[in-house]
Design a protein around this motif. Structure first.
Motif, mmCIF file in Angstrom:
data_model
loop_
_atom_site.group_PDB
_atom_site.id
_atom_site.type_symbol
_atom_site.label_atom_id
_atom_site.label_comp_id
_atom_site.label_asym_id
_atom_site.label_seq_id
_atom_site.Cartn_x
_atom_site.Cartn_y
_atom_site.Cartn_z
ATOM 1 N N SER A 131 69.694 -6.262 7.031
ATOM 2 C CA SER A 131 70.598 -6.005 8.424
ATOM 3 C C SER A 131 71.466 -7.358 8.709
ATOM 4 C CB SER A 131 69.765 -5.571 9.429
ATOM 5 O OG SER A 131 68.997 -4.475 9.085
ATOM 6 N N PRO A 132 72.667 -7.276 9.216
ATOM 7 C CA PRO A 132 73.482 -5.998 9.372
ATOM 8 C C PRO A 132 74.006 -5.294 8.348
ATOM 9 C CG PRO A 132 74.784 -7.949 9.986
ATOM 10 C CD PRO A 132 73.532 -8.506 9.566
ATOM 11 N N ARG A 133 73.686 -3.950 7.844
ATOM 12 C CA ARG A 133 74.493 -3.239 7.368
ATOM 13 C C ARG A 133 74.739 -3.570 5.811
ATOM 14 N NH1 ARG A 133 79.812 -3.427 8.411
ATOM 15 N NH2 ARG A 133 79.714 -5.466 9.719
ATOM 16 N N ARG A 134 73.579 -4.057 4.981
ATOM 17 C CA ARG A 134 73.640 -4.092 3.680
ATOM 18 C C ARG A 134 72.399 -3.562 3.146
ATOM 19 N NH1 ARG A 134 74.691 -10.138 2.034
ATOM 20 N NH2 ARG A 134 76.953 -9.497 2.009
ATOM 21 N N PHE A 135 72.579 -2.895 1.961
ATOM 22 C CA PHE A 135 71.500 -2.649 1.087
ATOM 23 C C PHE A 135 71.469 -3.339 -0.234
ATOM 24 C CE2 PHE A 135 71.201 0.985 3.902
ATOM 25 C CZ PHE A 135 69.958 1.535 3.676
ATOM 26 N N ASP A 136 70.903 -4.176 -0.595
ATOM 27 C CA ASP A 136 71.239 -5.131 -1.809
ATOM 28 C C ASP A 136 70.657 -4.263 -3.101
ATOM 29 O OD1 ASP A 136 68.393 -5.215 -2.393
ATOM 30 O OD2 ASP A 136 68.314 -7.114 -1.485
ATOM 31 N N GLY A 137 71.142 -4.764 -4.310
ATOM 32 C CA GLY A 137 71.021 -3.988 -5.285
ATOM 33 C C GLY A 137 69.772 -3.474 -5.628
ATOM 34 N N ALA A 138 68.591 -4.584 -5.417
ATOM 35 C CA ALA A 138 67.258 -3.924 -5.970
ATOM 36 C C ALA A 138 66.600 -2.962 -4.865
ATOM 37 C CB ALA A 138 66.223 -5.068 -5.807
#
Lengths: 514, 514
Positions: free
Chosen positions: B238-245
């Motif tokens: 957060s905020p607003r990020r899904f990382d690759g893994a």
């Protein structure tokens, strides 16, 4: 925090006590519980408990060890056995009398800014009452005494979350038993500016409290009757007995328009049957019997429905407090109180022998039971330790923190365009942070509740500071609060009148004893 | 106690673990919260938060650092910016996908008697997950290691109130980072018979957990997809990020029908705006974005709505947990989860540096927030200390006591002719007692909840016993529980298959690294 702006404004208004000796507290505020109470009993269960209570009153009866009480009850049509003192009350009579009691009462102390309402959605917290012992980490456990009595009052006066002074925060056994209530009332009225709970062991001690509060407020007894300022707790000698002193105290309070808190103290398996439903049945019957007596004494006089039901350790007989059963009883009793339209008193006890994790969790279980039960008055809210045998200085601080937590939880969540913060969210990139956001900076100072006792330092900083646990920190806090205590101003002529009243009454008591 | 008879029967059925080494516990039981959750947000407030969340998804967007996730989202009609990874989701698309997720999921471990339901009114408690350090009173604070990892699992297996094993109860940093998840899963499946939470940093670690649970259960991957047995937590950056893994892990779990718990970890003022409403808006948008990705991966795959919103100390930036704001967020997030028909995960954190009164009250505030919020899964329910930086042996015991308190509070009150006890009340004279009443004696053994940790001895007996506080008693209790730990039986061929799987995968990982 959504209500930061509001809190800051209130803080500004409250002024004194907001931040003293670097200890910051939310200001004095009237607390309301905005959420519907939990319905732990179904409507059918509630009616079954009510109905069985009525059968207890009708078929089994309650003993009153007071001829005057028996006269009042007989005159109202109750079935009175003069020999045993046993009174059987028809449910119609009970309903008729209970309906006369007001749903809410406002208590006004000498500082009108510290008036409290008990009823409706109000939530009021009191200092512990009655322990024979006192404890702090420096001096250990010792018998109650007047010096500690006064220090505990000063501490309560320093804490904005303690709204009301319990009866004898610790018993001052170094003072003569027959007149110590006068010294206690005098201290209550000079060291604090809050309402207090009088000793109602007999009518005289209740009358002294009423007269002294009237002097401190500068009002007449008639004015006090219309605008009460003291309360008392009437304990039932469960099962089913009001002793003479309790019955007389209750009637004296009602006559003068001051509310009694009728509270059967019922340990399941000891003073009531072992099942929770039966304990509620019996406690309800006993409390309503007291309410009826208050209304027969003076119709419409304020009276508060109390419940203090817990369990015992059935292996040892030791009382337990703040247990799951205790919390369930606290919630259920609230449903009963509301069924009769009466203000509801619960408590904040625990059975811990020291101010440790157990003291915290048992207390917080009790407190959530009170809050979910819609309690208006949480008695023993600050300072109770060791099953009520000890008043603890450190526990006062721990409890103030717990009370502040609950008070803050009950502040409604603000939801409006400003607090929804869409623009603030838009302005920070994915993976960024909001520390420097204008939305954050504008709310920086009062965004969140700032705790009294909690330590949020990281482990290393905490270690460097000597790794103080919560109890050690509480020890430091009460000393800092006492250092910065300021006696609330009382007009000299009222103080002199109080001094004179105490002197006169002590002389009278000495003459009676001679 | 009204439900004593019922408890005794269940206790008899549960058998092992009921009373071991003189430590008595309620048996394993499926907990349900019979009371309606608290509505801390009005219907209008709830819709305002929902609507603003939709605007965040539509206008502001969420970043997915995974080409495959972007493909799925683009194919479903989302507005995808390939360069930045930013995805904007129409509210119609969100509603359509969220509606595909089931309202409840049952997780089955190798012992079918330890299956858990997450959804509806169910309430499940998990062991703490993820701390880098471990602590107990004897050995102090130290880095996470595999020996302590295994001991904490044994302790959890010995506690019937810990239903589920969190991911890496403590990080075993003495094992190689690239393969330690295999050792952890192996220990989870041999030292306990409960469901566990897999590491979903990338797809491979998730797949290892799914395959190993399938081996331990003796089922195929297809059977596991129809009857899941592991979960994972997908944290949003957060905020607003899904990382690759995280995105890959979420998709791998969904493909195999195992539930992810999508949990934005949001400290107000740091990862979200400082207001509670805005934190809920953002957290809700992020959680729903993950739910959408799970449904696009495999429609109807189970997924759990997580919320972990707390505040920071704005003077120091230090995180705070179990605060009033935290508890309010936990209640409000439950309303959001139910609005979307999703199972709800909350947590049980605190910021205390040692197992003291603060650890107890912050934890219990968080726990009440979860319970009043209607949480189905309380993650980090046992053992969390120091803001999640330490797994504590003594805290596991304290938490087990708190969880047992809440579980007992949620057992409905029995109200029937027997428990109403009119005849028992009739039989005891005013001022008498019920210790010897037949009604009491018949219910003596199981009338009340018997605590694990609480000490109800009187002050003198407690002093004679060395005046142990709750933390010292917890120290003694976890050692007694470990002494009496019994490894749950696992068929030898399954154990060999697990050993072989771990060996094979370690070789493969070593080859990849070479």
């Amino acid at each position: 925090m959504s209500d930061g702006g509001e809190r800051r404004r209130r803080g500004g208004r409250a002024g004194v006590g907001r931040e003293v000796n670097a200890i910051r507290q939310p200001p004095w505020r009237k607390l309301a519980n905005p959420y519907p109470p939990m319905e732990i009993l179904s409507a059918e269960q509630l009616e079954a408990i009510h109905d069985t209570s009525m059968r207890v009153l009708e078929e089994v009866g309650v003993e009153f060890m007071s001829p005057r009480a028996l006269d009042l009850l007989a005159a109202a049509g109750a079935e009175v056995d003069r020999a045993s003192g046993l009174v059987r009350l028809d449910r119609g009579l009970v309903a008729e009398q209970v309906a006369k009691a007001p749903a809410s009462v406002t208590l006004t102390p000498r500082n009108p800014g510290r008036a409290i309402e008990i009823g409706g959605r109000s939530l009021v917290f009191s200092l512990v009452a009655g322990p024979p012992n006192v404890h702090d980490l420096d001096r250990g456990r010792r018998a109650g005494n007047f010096r500690d009595y006064c220090d505990l009052l000063r501490l309560a006066q320093s804490l904005e979350i303690v709204h009301y002074i319990g009866n004898q925060v610790v018993a001052p056994v170094d003072l003569p038993a027959e007149s110590r209530h006068l010294d206690c009332y005098h201290a209550n009225l000079t060291l604090t500016d809050r309402c207090f709970h009088a000793t109602a062991i007999g009518a005289e001690r209740a009358l002294d409290a009423i007269e002294m509060m009237a002097i401190a407020r500068g009002v007449t007894l008639a004015e006090m009757a219309a605008s009460p300022g003291v309360t008392t707790v009437i304990n039932v000698n469960s099962p089913r007995r009001f002793d003479g002193a309790m019955a007389e105290g209750l009637m004296a309070m009602a006559e003068h328009g001051q509310p009694s808190i009728v509270t059967p103290f019922t340990l399941m398996g000891a003073m009531t049957p072992v099942t929770l439903a039966a304990a509620l049945v019996q406690s309800n019957a006993e409390a309503l019997a007291g309410v009826v007596l208050s209304q027969l004494t003076r119709p419409g006089s304020p009276v508060i429905y109390g419940c203090f039901t817990s369990n015992v350790d059935l292996r040892s007989g030791a009382p337990a407090f703040g247990t799951p059963e205790y919390a369930k009883a606290a919630v259920a009793a609230g449903q009963l109180a509301r069924r009769y339209g009466l203000p509801y008193r619960s408590s904040n006890p625990n059975a811990a022998n020291c101010v440790d994790a157990q003291a915290a969790y048992e207390t917080l279980m009790a407190l959530w039971g009170a809050v979910l039960g819609g309690a208006n008055l949480v008695y023993h809210a600050a300072g109770w330790l060791e099953g009520g045998l000890t008043a603890s200085f450190e526990k006062v601080i721990l409890d103030a923190e717990l009370l502040q937590h609950v008070a803050e939880f009950l502040q409604p969540i603000a939801v409006d365009e400003d607090s929804l913060g869409l623009e603030a969210i838009r302005e920070v990139a994915p993976g960024g942070h909001f520390f420097g956001s204008p939305h954050t900076l504008a709310r920086y100072e009062n965004a969140f509740y700032q705790p009294l006792l909690s330590d949020w330092r990281n482990y290393e900083s905490w270690q460097e500071a000597g790794a103080p646990d919560a109890t050690a920190r509480a020890n430091s806090l009460w000393k800092r609060l006492l250092e910065s205590y300021e006696e609330p101003v009382l007009a000299p002529e009222r103080r002199e009148a109080l001094d004179a009243y105490v002197a006169r009454r002590k002389e009278a008591i000495a003459r009676e004893a001679a």
